[in-house]
Structure formats: structure tokens, C-alpha cells
Scaffold this active site. Structure first.
Site, PDB file in Angstrom:
ATOM      1  N   ASP A 108       1.136  -1.197   0.137  1.00 39.96           N
ATOM      2  CA  ASP A 108       0.067  -0.220  -0.018  1.00 39.96           C
ATOM      3  C   ASP A 108       0.961   1.190   0.075  1.00 39.96           C
ATOM      4  O   ASP A 108       1.856   1.142   0.782  1.00 39.96           O
ATOM      5  CB  ASP A 108      -0.852  -0.055   1.396  1.00 39.96           C
ATOM      6  CG  ASP A 108      -2.152   0.918   1.131  1.00 39.96           C
ATOM      7  OD1 ASP A 108      -3.181   0.817   0.506  1.00 39.96           O
ATOM      8  OD2 ASP A 108      -2.068   2.252   1.436  1.00 39.96           O
ATOM      9  N   THR A 109       0.119   2.074  -0.862  1.00 41.14           N
ATOM     10  CA  THR A 109       1.266   3.436  -1.064  1.00 41.14           C
ATOM     11  C   THR A 109       0.570   4.540  -0.536  1.00 41.14           C
ATOM     12  O   THR A 109      -0.517   4.752  -0.946  1.00 41.14           O
ATOM     13  CB  THR A 109       1.798   3.664  -2.451  1.00 41.14           C
ATOM     14  OG1 THR A 109       2.685   2.370  -2.867  1.00 41.14           O
ATOM     15  CG2 THR A 109       2.537   4.756  -2.712  1.00 41.14           C
TER      16      THR A 109
END
Length: 195
Positions: A73-74
Site C-alpha cells: 500500500d502506497t
């Protein structure tokens, strides 16, 4: 890669698929819908790591003995604010208006989870410097490149990355959505080898 373990990529991101492919690691994509909310007390890198681990948990019961799932997840952080994926074009324009002319941080959290419960969670941070942008430039990007699927409403590999990013401190690939240098290192510890 040894025949003992098979890598699953739990991501719909074409950029993550491209990066893993370019590493030379065989993988299979497996997708599930996972809630991406997080506890409000978490701070910056903790958010990215929490979300990556939370996504991996959704696969825990379905993993075969030889499977390892990779989730990521960014997030984009401007000061203490987390800028996730914009809900619509108006929010994307607001986000980019806030980011223009400033530096911000991109965190990508990654989780590796095996069927035996073994788990590795880590994150990487990149500082991104944007030059000042005109409203016309921001609107051109949002309307033509539709960055609604991207944290912070931009992709560094897109047009806006070419015209706005003046400097990076850290990994460019982390900004794209996967800190491949760290992924490679951690997968080697798990016994994956592409060479």
C-alpha cells in the site's frame, strides 16, 4: 526461484506488476476486495505498513502450503496529512494544489505472508519535491490522465512526474508503488531467487 514456494501478488496495480516482472520473479496475481480504512491514531509509515498487513490478512485462510502472498500500500503524506486516492476529479485537483511547490513524503508498506503464518512487514520512504504548478497544469493532468486510482492524485511515471518532480530523495520505484530493492532483499531471505 525454488519450486518449493510460489509468489502471489495481491495487487491490481499495473505498476507493481511491471516492477515484479522486470525483477524476473514469476508470480500469479490473486485479487480480493479489502477495506482500506485504518485506525486514526496511526502515523505516516505506520499507515502504509498497517494497510499492507491488513490486506495480507484477507488471504491468510486461503493460502496453499507453498504460497507466499505479497501485498503493498502506497500513501502520500504532506506534513502530517495522509493523502489517499482522491474520490473524484475535484478532490484530485485540491490534492495537487496542496502538493505543488512543496516537498512531501511517499511511503509504501509491504507485507509478505506465508501459509505457515510467517510474516514480514516493512516500509520505505521517499521525499518528493514538486515545483510550483499553475492551475491549468494541474487541471490538464487530472482531466487527461485521470489519477483517481493513485495516492496523492498523481503517478510519478505520468506526465506530471516529468513536469513537476524536481528532486527525489530515496527510491523512485517506491513512489511508483513498490520499493523493489527492499522487496528483492526480503524475498531472498524467504528463499526466492530469480538468478
Amino acid at each position: 526461484m525454488p519450486s518449493k514456494l510460489r509468489l502471489l501478488l495481491a495487487s491490481n496495480s499495473p505498476r507493481r506488476r511491471q516492477l515484479l516482472t522486470e525483477l524476473g520473479l514469476p508470480y500469479t496475481v490473486r485479487l480480493k476486495e479489502v477495506d482500506e480504512s485504518y485506525p486514526p491514531h496511526l502515523h505516516r509509515a505506520e499507515v502504509a505498513e498497517y494497510l499492507a498487513a491488513h490486506k495480507a490478512d484477507a488471504y491468510r485462510a486461503d493460502l496453499q502450503p507453498d504460497e507466499v502472498v505479497l501485498t503493498a500500500d502506497t500513501i502520500v503524506c504532506l506534513d502530517e496529512d495522509v493523502l489517499n486516492k482522491p474520490a473524484d476529479e475535484a478532490e484530485a485537483i485540491r490534492m495537487l494544489t496542496r502538493l505543488q511547490g512543496r516537498a512531501h513524503d511517499v511511503f509504501t508498506g509491504v507485507c509478505l505472508l506465508g501459509a505457515d503464518g510467517r510474516q514480514t512487514v516493512f516500509s520505505d520512504q521517499t521525499r518528493v519535491h514538486f515545483r510550483a504548478l499553475s492551475q491549468a497544469e494541474i487541471e490538464h493532468y487530472v482531466l487527461n490522465y485521470k489519477p483517481l486510482d493513485k495516492a496523492g492524485a498523481y503517478g510519478a511515471q505520468d506526465w506530471i512526474g516529468m513536469v513537476a518532480v524536481t528532486r527525489l530523495e530515496g527510491s523512485y520505484f517506491n513512489v511508483m508503488g513498490l520499493p523493489v530493492h527492499r522487496v528483492w532483499e526480503e524475498l531472498e531471505k524467504w528463499g526466492f531467487h530469480a538468478l
